[in-house]
Motif scaffolding. Structure first.
Motif, PDB file in Angstrom:
ATOM      1  N   ASP A 120       0.815  -1.222   0.000  1.00 38.76           N
ATOM      2  CA  ASP A 120       0.000   0.000   0.000  1.00 38.76           C
ATOM      3  C   ASP A 120       0.846   1.267   0.000  1.00 38.76           C
ATOM      4  N   PRO A 121       1.897   1.373   0.856  1.00 34.63           N
ATOM      5  CA  PRO A 121       2.761   2.558   0.769  1.00 34.63           C
ATOM      6  C   PRO A 121       3.421   2.700  -0.599  1.00 34.63           C
ATOM      7  N   PHE A 122       3.862   1.580  -1.191  1.00 32.13           N
ATOM      8  CA  PHE A 122       4.529   1.668  -2.491  1.00 32.13           C
ATOM      9  C   PHE A 122       3.574   2.147  -3.569  1.00 32.13           C
ATOM     10  N   VAL A 123       2.371   1.607  -3.556  1.00 33.79           N
ATOM     11  CA  VAL A 123       1.369   2.040  -4.536  1.00 33.79           C
ATOM     12  C   VAL A 123       1.075   3.525  -4.366  1.00 33.79           C
ATOM     13  N   SER A 124       0.963   3.980  -3.123  1.00 28.69           N
ATOM     14  CA  SER A 124       0.683   5.394  -2.868  1.00 28.69           C
ATOM     15  C   SER A 124       1.817   6.288  -3.369  1.00 28.69           C
ATOM     16  N   ILE A 125       3.061   5.870  -3.130  1.00 34.06           N
ATOM     17  CA  ILE A 125       4.203   6.661  -3.589  1.00 34.06           C
ATOM     18  C   ILE A 125       4.202   6.766  -5.105  1.00 34.06           C
ATOM     19  N   ILE A 126       4.028   5.629  -5.785  1.00 30.95           N
ATOM     20  CA  ILE A 126       4.032   5.634  -7.250  1.00 30.95           C
ATOM     21  C   ILE A 126       2.857   6.437  -7.789  1.00 30.95           C
ATOM     22  N   TYR A 127       1.689   6.255  -7.189  1.00 30.71           N
ATOM     23  CA  TYR A 127       0.495   6.978  -7.640  1.00 30.71           C
ATOM     24  C   TYR A 127       0.696   8.492  -7.529  1.00 30.71           C
ATOM     25  N   GLU A 128       1.105   8.958  -6.356  1.00 29.03           N
ATOM     26  CA  GLU A 128       1.219  10.397  -6.133  1.00 29.03           C
ATOM     27  C   GLU A 128       2.281  11.029  -7.033  1.00 29.03           C
ATOM     28  N   LEU A 129       3.432  10.353  -7.171  1.00 29.58           N
ATOM     29  CA  LEU A 129       4.519  10.946  -7.952  1.00 29.58           C
ATOM     30  C   LEU A 129       4.259  10.854  -9.451  1.00 29.58           C
ATOM     31  N   MET A 130       3.666   9.754  -9.918  1.00 28.85           N
ATOM     32  CA  MET A 130       3.356   9.659 -11.344  1.00 28.85           C
ATOM     33  C   MET A 130       2.221  10.606 -11.719  1.00 28.85           C
ATOM     34  N   LEU A 153       6.696   8.819   4.261  1.00 22.98           N
ATOM     35  CA  LEU A 153       8.079   8.585   4.659  1.00 22.98           C
ATOM     36  C   LEU A 153       8.371   9.042   6.084  1.00 22.98           C
ATOM     37  N   ASP A 154       7.424   9.684   6.735  1.00 26.04           N
ATOM     38  CA  ASP A 154       7.645  10.272   8.052  1.00 26.04           C
ATOM     39  C   ASP A 154       8.244   9.267   9.031  1.00 26.04           C
ATOM     40  N   GLY A 155       9.416   9.604   9.558  1.00 34.93           N
ATOM     41  CA  GLY A 155      10.046   8.782  10.579  1.00 34.93           C
ATOM     42  C   GLY A 155      10.741   7.542  10.079  1.00 34.93           C
ATOM     43  N   ARG A 156      10.760   7.299   8.722  1.00 37.74           N
ATOM     44  CA  ARG A 156      11.339   6.037   8.284  1.00 37.74           C
ATOM     45  C   ARG A 156      12.097   6.081   6.963  1.00 37.74           C
ATOM     46  N   GLY A 157      11.906   7.055   6.081  1.00 38.39           N
ATOM     47  CA  GLY A 157      12.515   7.018   4.761  1.00 38.39           C
ATOM     48  C   GLY A 157      13.470   8.167   4.492  1.00 38.39           C
ATOM     49  N   LEU A 158      14.034   8.163   3.292  1.00 42.73           N
ATOM     50  CA  LEU A 158      14.890   9.246   2.817  1.00 42.73           C
ATOM     51  C   LEU A 158      14.455   9.598   1.411  1.00 42.73           C
ATOM     52  N   ILE A 159      14.437  10.892   1.087  1.00 44.51           N
ATOM     53  CA  ILE A 159      14.019  11.358  -0.229  1.00 44.51           C
ATOM     54  C   ILE A 159      15.100  12.253  -0.825  1.00 44.51           C
ATOM     55  N   ARG A 160      15.393  12.040  -2.096  1.00 41.50           N
ATOM     56  CA  ARG A 160      16.352  12.865  -2.833  1.00 41.50           C
ATOM     57  C   ARG A 160      15.656  13.409  -4.074  1.00 41.50           C
ATOM     58  N   THR A 169      14.111  10.115  -5.857  1.00 41.88           N
ATOM     59  CA  THR A 169      14.508   8.769  -5.439  1.00 41.88           C
ATOM     60  C   THR A 169      14.296   8.637  -3.937  1.00 41.88           C
ATOM     61  N   ILE A 170      13.678   7.527  -3.567  1.00 35.25           N
ATOM     62  CA  ILE A 170      13.273   7.298  -2.181  1.00 35.25           C
ATOM     63  C   ILE A 170      13.863   5.990  -1.674  1.00 35.25           C
ATOM     64  N   VAL A 171      14.365   6.013  -0.435  1.00 37.66           N
ATOM     65  CA  VAL A 171      14.741   4.786   0.264  1.00 37.66           C
ATOM     66  C   VAL A 171      13.647   4.498   1.281  1.00 37.66           C
ATOM     67  N   TYR A 172      13.056   3.311   1.178  1.00 35.51           N
ATOM     68  CA  TYR A 172      11.976   2.929   2.077  1.00 35.51           C
ATOM     69  C   TYR A 172      12.350   1.598   2.739  1.00 35.51           C
ATOM     70  N   PRO A 173      12.688   1.610   4.032  1.00 38.69           N
ATOM     71  CA  PRO A 173      13.101   0.364   4.710  1.00 38.69           C
ATOM     72  C   PRO A 173      11.935  -0.585   4.894  1.00 38.69           C
ATOM     73  N   ILE A 174      12.228  -1.884   4.816  1.00 43.05           N
ATOM     74  CA  ILE A 174      11.184  -2.896   4.975  1.00 43.05           C
ATOM     75  C   ILE A 174      11.077  -3.351   6.428  1.00 43.05           C
ATOM     76  N   GLU A 175      12.184  -3.756   7.026  1.00 44.01           N
ATOM     77  CA  GLU A 175      12.168  -4.147   8.438  1.00 44.01           C
ATOM     78  C   GLU A 175      12.496  -2.914   9.276  1.00 44.01           C
TER      79      GLU A 175
END
Length: 396
Positions: free
Chosen positions: A192-202, A328-335, A386-392
């Motif tokens: 769900d987070p991945f779909v949301s990221i792709i949806y919003e940015l595309m 991404l709040d509290g967990r990712g990195l965005i460039r 470009t986004i880094v999204y941790p899984i664990e």
């Protein structure tokens, strides 16, 4: 005439070198060939989409000459290996009618590459992965309507809901996880987070990256996403990115959980386009922004409602990039790389704050890590996030 060689070991800083070479060629009005590597030897953070933007920049130069690929063997076996390089298919399609595509010794590659282009196009049309369990979805706005990806809608309308996108690419996202059987629940938690990221940015690229400043369609033009699953030892990541304070601090965070082998799992998600960039596009529709600094415009684009408008279906625009920061709040990195700028934000150390009017979002320069002094890079066409999204991940 000169030839710019994209090296197989290219890092992000090498793209600046290629841009400098192109700038010098433009200054002297000389023809420029481009040589792509047969493979990218290292999966450096965001390197493939960064090179894609350089190719777009080269193609927009009036004296762009020929696109070469560093191969001589055109057997089926060699081309199967070639197409594992995520650069090849999108860049070949982009340059197909503009410069042509050739082997390093000058043989025309149009005929040998056609069946592989068709295979890749079919995979994308069905929302499936490419070799290497990477999800590459690219729309080429200059192609006929039936060549555009149904998962994103079409030439005249973007899909209306995230559920539509999820249904179209769920198999592809699952395939990205397929080889990592030790993460049986990762797909369910992450999709769900991945779909949301792709949806919003595309959606953002659909609204802002298909036309120039005079609303003339860009030809050729590309908009797409590249998703990769990465499993690496934390110690190796810290050594590889010791030169970059932001990445080093991110991968050192105790909130990123290691497996028993001291490895981290994360997704690298890039959304890229061949538009005219954040600043030029924003200025083209906001007369008051003509003298604004590019960093201030990027901040504006990241701030909720700052680019608001009402679409034909009355949906509210101007929320996409703000939504990404929330995810991404509290967990990712965005460039973000666009125009003359390259910035980032570590969302673990600098989380989401819903900004009130006139507040400025804090951003950091990719090169010097300053949130006050920003580097002016060689100008690049288009934009890539470009986004880094941790899984664990450890939830505090």
């Amino acid at each position: 005439m000169i030839t710019i060689n994209i090296e197989k070991n290219s890092r992000l800083e090498d793209v600046e070198t290629y841009l400098t070479q192109l700038e010098r060629a433009i200054e002297f009005d000389v023809d420029v060939n481009l040589m792509l590597p047969r493979a990218l030897n290292y999966s450096y953070f965001g390197i493939a989409p960064a090179i894609m933007l350089f190719v777009v920049t080269w193609l927009r130069y009036k004296n762009a000459a020929k696109l070469f690929i560093d191969i001589e063997d055109v057997s089926s076996e060699a081309l199967i290996e070639l197409y594992k390089n995520e650069l090849i298919f999108p860049m070949v399609v982009l340059a197909w009618n503009r410069t042509g595509i050739y082997t390093k010794d000058g043989r025309n590659l149009r005929h040998p590459l056609q069946p592989f282009n068709k295979l890749y196009a079919e995979r994308m049309l069905n929302g499936r992965t490419i070799p290497g369990n990477k999800l590459l979805l690219a729309d080429f706005d200059h192609l006929p309507d039936d060549r555009l990806l149904p998962c994103f809608g079409g030439k005249y309308q973007f899909i209306q809901t995230k559920i539509q996108l999820k249904n179209s690419i769920e198999k592809g996202i699952k395939e990205v996880f397929y080889m990592y059987s030790e993460l049986p629940r990762a797909f369910d938690h992450a999709k769900d987070p991945f779909v949301s990221i792709i949806y919003e940015l595309m959606k953002n690229t659909f609204e802002w990256a298909r036309h120039d400043g005079s609303q003339v369609p860009l030809d050729p033009n590309i908009r797409g996403t590249l998703v990769k699953f990465i499993k690496r030892k934390r110690s190796n990541l810290l050594e590889e990115y010791k030169w970059h304070k932001g990445l080093k601090h991110f991968f050192a965070s105790t909130r990123l959980k290691e497996n028993v082998n001291k490895e981290l799992y994360f997704m690298e998600i890039s959304v890229f386009d061949g538009g005219i960039g954040f600043a030029d596009k924003f200025r083209s529709v906001n007369l008051e922004a003509q003298s604004w600094d590019e960093i201030d415009i990027i901040r504006k684009c990241l701030t909720k409602h700052s680019t608001s408008a009402q679409g034909i279906y009355k949906e509210e625009k101007g929320l996409g990039l703000d939504e990404i920061l929330k995810i991404l709040d509290g967990r990712g990195l965005i460039r973000i790389k666009t125009g003359h700028s390259c910035i980032y934000r570590n969302m673990i150390t600098h989380g989401y704050d819903e900004l009130r009017e006139n507040q400025q979002i804090t951003l950091y320069d990719w090169k010097n890590d300053s949130n006050e002094k920003f580097t002016s890079y060689k100008k690049i066409e288009g934009s890539v996030i470009t986004i880094v999204y941790p899984i664990e991940f450890t939830e505090f």
